[in-house]
Design a protein around this motif. Structure first.
Motif, PDB file in Angstrom:
ATOM      1  N   ALA A 180     -52.585  14.320  -8.726  1.00  0.00           N
ATOM      2  CA  ALA A 180     -52.485  15.090  -9.964  1.00  0.00           C
ATOM      3  C   ALA A 180     -52.921  14.246 -11.153  1.00  0.00           C
ATOM      4  N   ASP A 181     -53.263  14.935 -12.231  1.00  0.00           N
ATOM      5  CA  ASP A 181     -53.695  14.243 -13.454  1.00  0.00           C
ATOM      6  C   ASP A 181     -52.554  14.062 -14.446  1.00  0.00           C
ATOM      7  N   VAL A 182     -51.679  15.067 -14.525  1.00  0.00           N
ATOM      8  CA  VAL A 182     -50.628  15.059 -15.541  1.00  0.00           C
ATOM      9  C   VAL A 182     -49.297  15.477 -14.920  1.00  0.00           C
ATOM     10  N   VAL A 183     -48.229  14.784 -15.306  1.00  0.00           N
ATOM     11  CA  VAL A 183     -46.869  15.142 -14.909  1.00  0.00           C
ATOM     12  C   VAL A 183     -46.074  15.436 -16.182  1.00  0.00           C
ATOM     13  N   LEU A 184     -45.388  16.570 -16.187  1.00  0.00           N
ATOM     14  CA  LEU A 184     -44.518  16.943 -17.302  1.00  0.00           C
ATOM     15  C   LEU A 184     -43.085  16.987 -16.795  1.00  0.00           C
ATOM     16  N   ILE A 185     -42.238  16.098 -17.299  1.00  0.00           N
ATOM     17  CA  ILE A 185     -40.850  16.014 -16.852  1.00  0.00           C
ATOM     18  C   ILE A 185     -39.931  16.648 -17.891  1.00  0.00           C
ATOM     19  N   ASP A 186     -39.302  17.762 -17.499  1.00  0.00           N
ATOM     20  CA  ASP A 186     -38.288  18.369 -18.360  1.00  0.00           C
ATOM     21  C   ASP A 186     -36.989  17.585 -18.201  1.00  0.00           C
ATOM     22  N   THR A 187     -36.247  17.448 -19.267  1.00  0.00           N
ATOM     23  CA  THR A 187     -34.945  16.769 -19.204  1.00  0.00           C
ATOM     24  C   THR A 187     -33.900  17.685 -19.803  1.00  0.00           C
ATOM     25  N   ALA A 188     -32.649  17.434 -19.474  1.00  0.00           N
ATOM     26  CA  ALA A 188     -31.570  18.292 -19.952  1.00  0.00           C
ATOM     27  C   ALA A 188     -31.510  18.291 -21.468  1.00  0.00           C
ATOM     28  N   GLY A 189     -31.392  19.478 -22.044  1.00  0.00           N
ATOM     29  CA  GLY A 189     -31.169  19.565 -23.473  1.00  0.00           C
ATOM     30  C   GLY A 189     -29.839  18.923 -23.786  1.00  0.00           C
ATOM     31  N   ARG A 190     -29.872  17.906 -24.620  1.00  0.00           N
ATOM     32  CA  ARG A 190     -28.648  17.129 -24.837  1.00  0.00           C
ATOM     33  C   ARG A 190     -28.373  16.997 -26.319  1.00  0.00           C
ATOM     34  N   LEU A 191     -27.119  16.977 -26.649  1.00  0.00           N
ATOM     35  CA  LEU A 191     -26.747  16.693 -28.025  1.00  0.00           C
ATOM     36  C   LEU A 191     -27.077  15.235 -28.318  1.00  0.00           C
ATOM     37  N   HIS A 192     -27.651  14.995 -29.485  1.00  0.00           N
ATOM     38  CA  HIS A 192     -28.086  13.639 -29.797  1.00  0.00           C
ATOM     39  C   HIS A 192     -26.924  12.668 -29.983  1.00  0.00           C
ATOM     40  N   ASN A 193     -25.692  13.202 -30.067  1.00  0.00           N
ATOM     41  CA  ASN A 193     -24.537  12.293 -30.202  1.00  0.00           C
ATOM     42  C   ASN A 193     -23.788  12.089 -28.886  1.00  0.00           C
ATOM     43  N   ARG A 194     -24.356  12.545 -27.759  1.00  0.00           N
ATOM     44  CA  ARG A 194     -23.765  12.304 -26.459  1.00  0.00           C
ATOM     45  C   ARG A 194     -24.413  11.060 -25.851  1.00  0.00           C
ATOM     46  N   ILE A 195     -23.751   9.923 -25.984  1.00  0.00           N
ATOM     47  CA  ILE A 195     -24.324   8.648 -25.557  1.00  0.00           C
ATOM     48  C   ILE A 195     -24.590   8.630 -24.052  1.00  0.00           C
ATOM     49  N   ASP A 196     -23.688   9.235 -23.269  1.00  0.00           N
ATOM     50  CA  ASP A 196     -23.866   9.200 -21.817  1.00  0.00           C
ATOM     51  C   ASP A 196     -25.132   9.930 -21.392  1.00  0.00           C
ATOM     52  N   LEU A 197     -25.387  11.067 -22.033  1.00  0.00           N
ATOM     53  CA  LEU A 197     -26.587  11.812 -21.694  1.00  0.00           C
ATOM     54  C   LEU A 197     -27.842  11.109 -22.195  1.00  0.00           C
ATOM     55  N   MET A 198     -27.737  10.469 -23.335  1.00  0.00           N
ATOM     56  CA  MET A 198     -28.877   9.709 -23.842  1.00  0.00           C
ATOM     57  C   MET A 198     -29.216   8.563 -22.889  1.00  0.00           C
ATOM     58  N   ASN A 199     -28.188   7.905 -22.365  1.00  0.00           N
ATOM     59  CA  ASN A 199     -28.421   6.801 -21.432  1.00  0.00           C
ATOM     60  C   ASN A 199     -29.117   7.275 -20.160  1.00  0.00           C
ATOM     61  N   GLU A 200     -28.912   8.531 -19.821  1.00  0.00           N
ATOM     62  CA  GLU A 200     -29.559   9.085 -18.638  1.00  0.00           C
ATOM     63  C   GLU A 200     -31.086   9.047 -18.764  1.00  0.00           C
ATOM     64  N   LEU A 201     -31.584   9.146 -19.986  1.00  0.00           N
ATOM     65  CA  LEU A 201     -33.035   9.069 -20.194  1.00  0.00           C
ATOM     66  C   LEU A 201     -33.579   7.732 -19.712  1.00  0.00           C
ATOM     67  N   THR A 202     -32.828   6.671 -19.934  1.00  0.00           N
ATOM     68  CA  THR A 202     -33.240   5.343 -19.466  1.00  0.00           C
ATOM     69  C   THR A 202     -33.282   5.300 -17.947  1.00  0.00           C
ATOM     70  N   LYS A 203     -32.302   5.925 -17.309  1.00  0.00           N
ATOM     71  CA  LYS A 203     -32.264   5.969 -15.849  1.00  0.00           C
ATOM     72  C   LYS A 203     -33.480   6.713 -15.299  1.00  0.00           C
ATOM     73  N   ILE A 204     -33.810   7.848 -15.906  1.00  0.00           N
ATOM     74  CA  ILE A 204     -34.975   8.624 -15.464  1.00  0.00           C
ATOM     75  C   ILE A 204     -36.243   7.791 -15.613  1.00  0.00           C
ATOM     76  N   ARG A 205     -36.361   7.110 -16.733  1.00  0.00           N
ATOM     77  CA  ARG A 205     -37.529   6.254 -16.966  1.00  0.00           C
ATOM     78  C   ARG A 205     -37.627   5.163 -15.895  1.00  0.00           C
ATOM     79  N   ASN A 206     -36.534   4.507 -15.620  1.00  0.00           N
ATOM     80  CA  ASN A 206     -36.551   3.402 -14.656  1.00  0.00           C
ATOM     81  C   ASN A 206     -36.904   3.867 -13.246  1.00  0.00           C
ATOM     82  N   VAL A 207     -36.406   5.041 -12.865  1.00  0.00           N
ATOM     83  CA  VAL A 207     -36.691   5.563 -11.524  1.00  0.00           C
ATOM     84  C   VAL A 207     -38.172   5.924 -11.380  1.00  0.00           C
ATOM     85  N   MET A 208     -38.746   6.521 -12.420  1.00  0.00           N
ATOM     86  CA  MET A 208     -40.169   6.876 -12.355  1.00  0.00           C
ATOM     87  C   MET A 208     -41.042   5.637 -12.213  1.00  0.00           C
TER      88      MET A 208
END
Length: 306
Positions: free
Chosen positions: A183-211
């Motif tokens: 494939a040429d392009v991958v689009l990854i949807d992530t959970a809509g999260r409140l910007h003040n939820r630190i745990d959910l924000m940290n999940e973005l780092t986990k997704i990045r590291n796994v990719m």
């Protein structure tokens, strides 16, 4: 640029009232212009920056009519905006090594994130790109269902798992599948999260590291989707997401339904993140490439120069 008529009309109505009855730009006129800029949601810091520059020019030139004022405002606003077209190859994405170009899309619920992904998929497909979508928002069934519909409309593949699955696992499977399918392009949807939820924000780092276990430099773009109609709340979202992860681009939605389009200028000025796309409608084709000159010129079009 189509889609910003409400912002343009509101801004010019206030600007016209600001200079009405004045033969020159004085302190009262500048105060009224400041109010017009703030009302369009450019933000206080950006507005004061523009007003300071206007004051310097007025002091130097002494006299300025309406046309001169409009042209000066156009110059000053244009100088603050980063042109998304100058931000690499993201408008027609490709990597140097031929691996899939990965875009991770983030934002709070309700801003049009899933819709934006669907429109992006259609746009890239029209460019001849092979696109794979990853449904990594595993917390809301509606989000996955909506993304499946958009994938079908765009004619692209989608990778999903059962509700409640680990979002990072979905992202890993998506990138792996994209590599296998060339494939040429991958689009990854992530959970809509409140910007003040630190745990959910940290999940973005986990997704990045796994990719990165599959593609070491993924994601190539972390795109924050903001709703223009939320005005100053969009500033706060940009601030918090920028703290949580490295935001590299913006997509600003619902611009056609609000007079608060000045938020685009304020956020770009304050956070130095390029806007790549503007959402100006509900149709699959209603995601426009952001062009600085077109955007600024559309605010200050020739018919407005009376």
């Amino acid at each position: 640029m189509e889609g910003i008529e409400k912002t343009k009309q509101s801004f010019f109505q206030k600007l016209s009232r600001a200079v009405a009855g004045h033969s020159r730009v004085d302190d009262d006129t500048l105060d009224a212009i400041e109010d017009a800029l703030v009302a369009s949601d450019m933000g206080v810091d950006t507005t004061l920056k523009i007003i300071d520059r206007l004051e310097d020019r007025v002091e130097r030139d002494k006299f300025m009519d309406f046309n001169e004022l409009v042209n000066l405002l156009r110059e000053e606003i244009g100088a603050l905006v980063i042109d998304g077209e100058n931000a690499g190859n993201a408008l027609c994405p490709q990597t140097a090594d031929g691996k899939p170009y990965v875009i991770m899309v983030v934002g709070v619920n309700g801003v049009g994130k899933t819709t934006t992904i669907g429109k992006l998929a259609a746009k890239f497909k029209a460019q001849g790109k092979k696109v794979v979508i990853g449904a990594a928002d595993t917390f809301r069934a509606a989000a996955v269902d909506q993304l499946v519909i958009w994938a079908e409309r765009a004619g692209v593949d989608i990778v999903k798992q059962a509700m409640g699955s680990d979002p990072a696992s979905v992202a890993y499977d998506t990138v792996s599948s994209a590599v296998a399918k060339a494939a040429d392009v991958v689009l990854i949807d992530t959970a809509g999260r409140l910007h003040n939820r630190i745990d959910l924000m940290n999940e973005l780092t986990k997704i990045r590291n796994v990719m990165r276990k599959v593609i070491p430099d993924a994601p190539h773009d972390v795109m924050l989707v903001l709703d223009a109609s939320t005005g100053q709340n969009a500033f706060q979202q940009a601030k918090e997401f920028s703290r949580a992860t490295d935001i590299t681009s913006l997509a600003v939605t619902k611009l056609d339904g609000t007079a608060k389009g000045g938020v685009v200028i304020g956020i770009v000025d304050q956070f130095k993140i390029p806007v790549r796309y503007l959402g100006v409608g509900e149709g699959i084709e209603d995601l426009k490439d952001f062009n600085k000159k077109e955007f600024v010129d559309s605010l200050f079009s020739p018919e407005d120069l009376k």
